[in-house]
Design a protein around this motif. Structure first.
Motif, PDB file in Angstrom:
ATOM      1  N   GLY A 134       0.799  -1.215   0.000  1.00 28.75           N
ATOM      2  CA  GLY A 134       0.000   0.000   0.000  1.00 28.75           C
ATOM      3  C   GLY A 134       0.831   1.263   0.000  1.00 28.75           C
ATOM      4  N   LEU A 135       2.110   1.141  -0.336  1.00 31.67           N
ATOM      5  CA  LEU A 135       2.989   2.306  -0.369  1.00 31.67           C
ATOM      6  C   LEU A 135       3.049   2.882  -1.775  1.00 31.67           C
ATOM      7  CD1 LEU A 135       5.982   0.924   1.737  1.00 31.67           C
ATOM      8  CD2 LEU A 135       4.033   2.245   2.557  1.00 31.67           C
ATOM      9  N   ASP A 136       3.178   4.187  -1.861  1.00 29.54           N
ATOM     10  CA  ASP A 136       3.305   4.828  -3.169  1.00 29.54           C
ATOM     11  C   ASP A 136       4.750   5.228  -3.449  1.00 29.54           C
ATOM     12  OD1 ASP A 136       3.579   6.821  -1.350  1.00 29.54           O
ATOM     13  OD2 ASP A 136       1.994   8.126  -2.144  1.00 29.54           O
ATOM     14  N   GLN A 137       5.659   4.539  -2.772  1.00 33.67           N
ATOM     15  CA  GLN A 137       7.075   4.820  -2.957  1.00 33.67           C
ATOM     16  C   GLN A 137       7.861   3.506  -2.938  1.00 33.67           C
ATOM     17  OE1 GLN A 137       8.026   7.304   0.395  1.00 33.67           O
ATOM     18  NE2 GLN A 137       7.841   5.668   1.873  1.00 33.67           N
ATOM     19  N   THR A 138       9.105   3.596  -3.356  1.00 35.00           N
ATOM     20  CA  THR A 138       9.966   2.418  -3.394  1.00 35.00           C
ATOM     21  C   THR A 138      10.218   1.891  -1.979  1.00 35.00           C
ATOM     22  OG1 THR A 138      11.084   3.204  -5.384  1.00 35.00           O
ATOM     23  CG2 THR A 138      12.241   1.563  -4.071  1.00 35.00           C
ATOM     24  N   LEU A 139      10.130   0.582  -1.814  1.00 30.01           N
ATOM     25  CA  LEU A 139      10.422  -0.050  -0.528  1.00 30.01           C
ATOM     26  C   LEU A 139      11.882  -0.484  -0.531  1.00 30.01           C
ATOM     27  CD1 LEU A 139       9.438  -1.118   2.214  1.00 30.01           C
ATOM     28  CD2 LEU A 139       8.849  -3.260   1.072  1.00 30.01           C
ATOM     29  N   VAL A 140      12.663   0.148   0.316  1.00 23.54           N
ATOM     30  CA  VAL A 140      14.090  -0.176   0.403  1.00 23.54           C
ATOM     31  C   VAL A 140      14.310  -1.074   1.613  1.00 23.54           C
ATOM     32  CG1 VAL A 140      16.420   0.734   0.620  1.00 23.54           C
ATOM     33  CG2 VAL A 140      14.692   2.032  -0.653  1.00 23.54           C
ATOM     34  N   PRO A 141      14.854  -2.268   1.430  1.00 26.79           N
ATOM     35  CA  PRO A 141      15.058  -3.186   2.554  1.00 26.79           C
ATOM     36  C   PRO A 141      16.121  -2.655   3.511  1.00 26.79           C
ATOM     37  CG  PRO A 141      16.122  -4.023   0.594  1.00 26.79           C
ATOM     38  CD  PRO A 141      15.337  -2.826   0.157  1.00 26.79           C
ATOM     39  N   PRO A 142      16.132  -3.134   4.741  1.00 26.50           N
ATOM     40  CA  PRO A 142      17.169  -2.723   5.694  1.00 26.50           C
ATOM     41  C   PRO A 142      18.562  -2.983   5.121  1.00 26.50           C
ATOM     42  CG  PRO A 142      15.442  -3.942   6.811  1.00 26.50           C
ATOM     43  CD  PRO A 142      15.159  -4.065   5.344  1.00 26.50           C
ATOM     44  N   GLY A 143      19.411  -1.985   5.183  1.00 25.90           N
ATOM     45  CA  GLY A 143      20.748  -2.145   4.625  1.00 25.90           C
ATOM     46  C   GLY A 143      20.832  -1.774   3.165  1.00 25.90           C
ATOM     47  N   GLY A 144      19.685  -1.476   2.549  1.00 28.81           N
ATOM     48  CA  GLY A 144      19.693  -1.067   1.146  1.00 28.81           C
ATOM     49  C   GLY A 144      19.615  -2.238   0.184  1.00 28.81           C
ATOM     50  N   PHE A 145      19.589  -1.925  -1.099  1.00 28.24           N
ATOM     51  CA  PHE A 145      19.524  -2.966  -2.126  1.00 28.24           C
ATOM     52  C   PHE A 145      20.879  -3.671  -2.242  1.00 28.24           C
ATOM     53  CE2 PHE A 145      16.186  -0.011  -3.695  1.00 28.24           C
ATOM     54  CZ  PHE A 145      15.124  -0.897  -3.628  1.00 28.24           C
ATOM     55  N   SER A 146      20.819  -4.971  -2.474  1.00 26.48           N
ATOM     56  CA  SER A 146      22.046  -5.762  -2.604  1.00 26.48           C
ATOM     57  C   SER A 146      21.915  -6.750  -3.749  1.00 26.48           C
ATOM     58  CB  SER A 146      22.336  -6.547  -1.321  1.00 26.48           C
ATOM     59  OG  SER A 146      22.644  -5.693  -0.244  1.00 26.48           O
ATOM     60  N   LEU A 147      23.031  -7.055  -4.345  1.00 25.54           N
ATOM     61  CA  LEU A 147      23.123  -8.130  -5.330  1.00 25.54           C
ATOM     62  C   LEU A 147      23.551  -9.379  -4.590  1.00 25.54           C
ATOM     63  CD1 LEU A 147      23.360  -9.435  -8.149  1.00 25.54           C
ATOM     64  CD2 LEU A 147      25.660  -8.447  -8.314  1.00 25.54           C
ATOM     65  N   CYS A 148      22.762 -10.429  -4.720  1.00 22.86           N
ATOM     66  CA  CYS A 148      23.084 -11.720  -4.100  1.00 22.86           C
ATOM     67  C   CYS A 148      23.569 -12.673  -5.182  1.00 22.86           C
ATOM     68  CB  CYS A 148      21.851 -12.295  -3.404  1.00 22.86           C
ATOM     69  SG  CYS A 148      22.078 -13.985  -2.807  1.00 22.86           S
ATOM     70  N   LEU A 149      24.761 -13.197  -4.998  1.00 24.32           N
ATOM     71  CA  LEU A 149      25.312 -14.197  -5.921  1.00 24.32           C
ATOM     72  C   LEU A 149      25.359 -15.535  -5.185  1.00 24.32           C
ATOM     73  CD1 LEU A 149      28.194 -12.150  -7.578  1.00 24.32           C
ATOM     74  CD2 LEU A 149      25.894 -12.568  -8.451  1.00 24.32           C
ATOM     75  N   ARG A 150      24.639 -16.526  -5.721  1.00 22.28           N
ATOM     76  CA  ARG A 150      24.537 -17.829  -5.085  1.00 22.28           C
ATOM     77  C   ARG A 150      25.355 -18.861  -5.868  1.00 22.28           C
ATOM     78  NH1 ARG A 150      18.872 -18.969  -2.501  1.00 22.28           N
ATOM     79  NH2 ARG A 150      20.336 -19.197  -0.752  1.00 22.28           N
ATOM     80  N   ARG A 151      26.020 -19.731  -5.142  1.00 22.59           N
ATOM     81  CA  ARG A 151      26.800 -20.767  -5.818  1.00 22.59           C
ATOM     82  C   ARG A 151      25.898 -21.529  -6.791  1.00 22.59           C
ATOM     83  NH1 ARG A 151      31.376 -23.293  -4.179  1.00 22.59           N
ATOM     84  NH2 ARG A 151      31.099 -22.590  -2.017  1.00 22.59           N
ATOM     85  N   TRP A 152      26.369 -21.707  -8.021  1.00 18.53           N
ATOM     86  CA  TRP A 152      25.553 -22.388  -9.025  1.00 18.53           C
ATOM     87  C   TRP A 152      25.373 -23.854  -8.649  1.00 18.53           C
ATOM     88  CZ3 TRP A 152      22.178 -21.435 -12.655  1.00 18.53           C
ATOM     89  CH2 TRP A 152      21.806 -22.480 -13.513  1.00 18.53           C
ATOM     90  N   VAL A 153      24.124 -24.269  -8.552  1.00 15.64           N
ATOM     91  CA  VAL A 153      23.785 -25.655  -8.243  1.00 15.64           C
ATOM     92  C   VAL A 153      22.783 -26.139  -9.291  1.00 15.64           C
ATOM     93  CG1 VAL A 153      22.753 -27.225  -6.575  1.00 15.64           C
ATOM     94  CG2 VAL A 153      24.107 -25.277  -5.764  1.00 15.64           C
TER      95      VAL A 153
END
Length: 353
Positions: free
Chosen positions: A159-178
């Protein structure tokens, strides 16, 4: 929003992988996190202007090609084709991506706080999310509507009219390829701390071998939930994805909000909201007959150019613009031919006069 389902910003933020990974690292895929700078976020969003798909200058041609065996020398990579666009520069981010890839064994699966760019596999070599260099990662991120949604529209579900920024800000998550067999993926629905439903994750496939172990699957998933999530993930209603690597051997893949932000797959949100909490065991739903319950891939629309989807869906405004564009192109071609006819010298020789 589905009737009876409300999602708070706090719940959405707790479902971000940056929030839950530390508590569940022992039962999920090894991952590395790279905080996104404001400049890189704006680059992904295209806030710097509509310059098309331009990779950072740190991404060399060798990175772009990756593991491709292509030797087609007819493709032009000349700088003249970029219309004078200066590639952006993100040396720290590119270096961090390269280091993470190396530390994770040479191949990774990328995602942001909530979503992966699985709608953009059409642009990748091999149509896969497997990335072996920074160019692979950034190309997928830059081409993905799902990623754009993470960065700009997640707040709509709260219900927000603005961007929701998670705690700590946006992050790129790289996961080991499985490597994952799609028949082993399941989506599990938890309402008020009770597991109420389990759905086959890949709704575009029918896997007969699952039908013979349906009761076993239910027992195993209930045990995984009770042992690993019930008292550890402090949200009453949520959705989690697991991968069955073998008998009673499960791995947590993701956690999502309980509501429209998440695909209910073989259920519907109205159905899930109505399920009684008095039932002792969850409902397990599988694709049982390919000829009537199989569903098309939810990514099928992502494999077509946006313009094709607009035409097929009957977007009147776009159809009108497309017709006008075709007429304009036709007129230009006719004009060019007339100009050529008027400027071509008379080459008639004496022999034909």
């Amino acid at each position: 929003m589905a009737a009876g389902v409300s999602i708070t910003a706090e719940e959405v933020c707790k479902c971000a992988i940056t929030s839950w990974y530390k508590d569940f690292r022992d039962v999920t895929i090894t991952s590395k996190f790279i905080p996104l700078t404001d400049a890189f976020t704006k680059y992904l969003l295209g806030d710097g202007g509509d310059v098309g798909l331009v990779l950072p200058k740190e991404c060399s041609l060798a990175n772009v090609i990756g593991d491709s065996d292509s030797t087609d020398s007819s493709v032009s990579w000349d700088d003249d084709d970029d219309d004078g666009i200066e590639p952006p520069s993100f040396p720290n981010t590119v270096e961090a991506i390269m280091m993470a890839i190396t530390e994770l064994g040479g191949a990774v699966f990328p995602k942001l706080n909530w979503s992966s760019p699985r709608d953009a596999t059409w642009v990748a070599i091999g149509n896969t999310l497997r990335c072996t260099c920074p160019s692979d990662v950034i190309l997928l991120l830059k081409s993905s509507d799902f990623v754009m949604h993470d960065l700009s529209r997640v707040g709509e579900y709260c219900g927000l009219d603005q961007t929701l920024v998670p705690p700590g800000g946006f992050s790129l998550c790289l996961r080991r390829w499985v490597p994952i067999n799609p028949s082993g993926e399941f989506r599990c629905f938890v309402k008020d701390s009770q597991l109420i439903g389990v759905s086959q994750r890949d709704t575009s496939g029918c896997y007969p071998h699952l039908l013979s172990i349906k009761d076993q699957l239910m027992t195993e998933v209930v045990h995984f939930f009770s042992s690993n999530l019930l008292k550890k993930f402090l949200v009453k209603s949520f959705v989690f994805d697991v991968y069955r690597r073998g008998q009673a051997d499960y791995q947590l893949i993701d956690i999502n909000p309980f509501g429209d932000m998440t695909d209910p797959l073989l259920f519907s949100w109205s159905e899930l909201c109505k399920l009684s909490l008095d039932q002792e065991l969850p409902i397990v739903r599988l694709v049982e007959h390919a000829f009537h319950t199989i569903q098309p891939s939810d990514l099928i629309g992502c494999r077509l150019p946006k313009e094709c989807s607009q035409l097929v869906n009957g977007d009147d405004d776009y159809v009108e613009k497309f017709v006008e564009l075709c007429k304009s192109a036709r007129d230009d071609i006719i004009a060019q031919h007339e100009k050529i006819d008027n400027t071509t010298p008379n080459n008639t020789t004496a022999d034909t006069q």
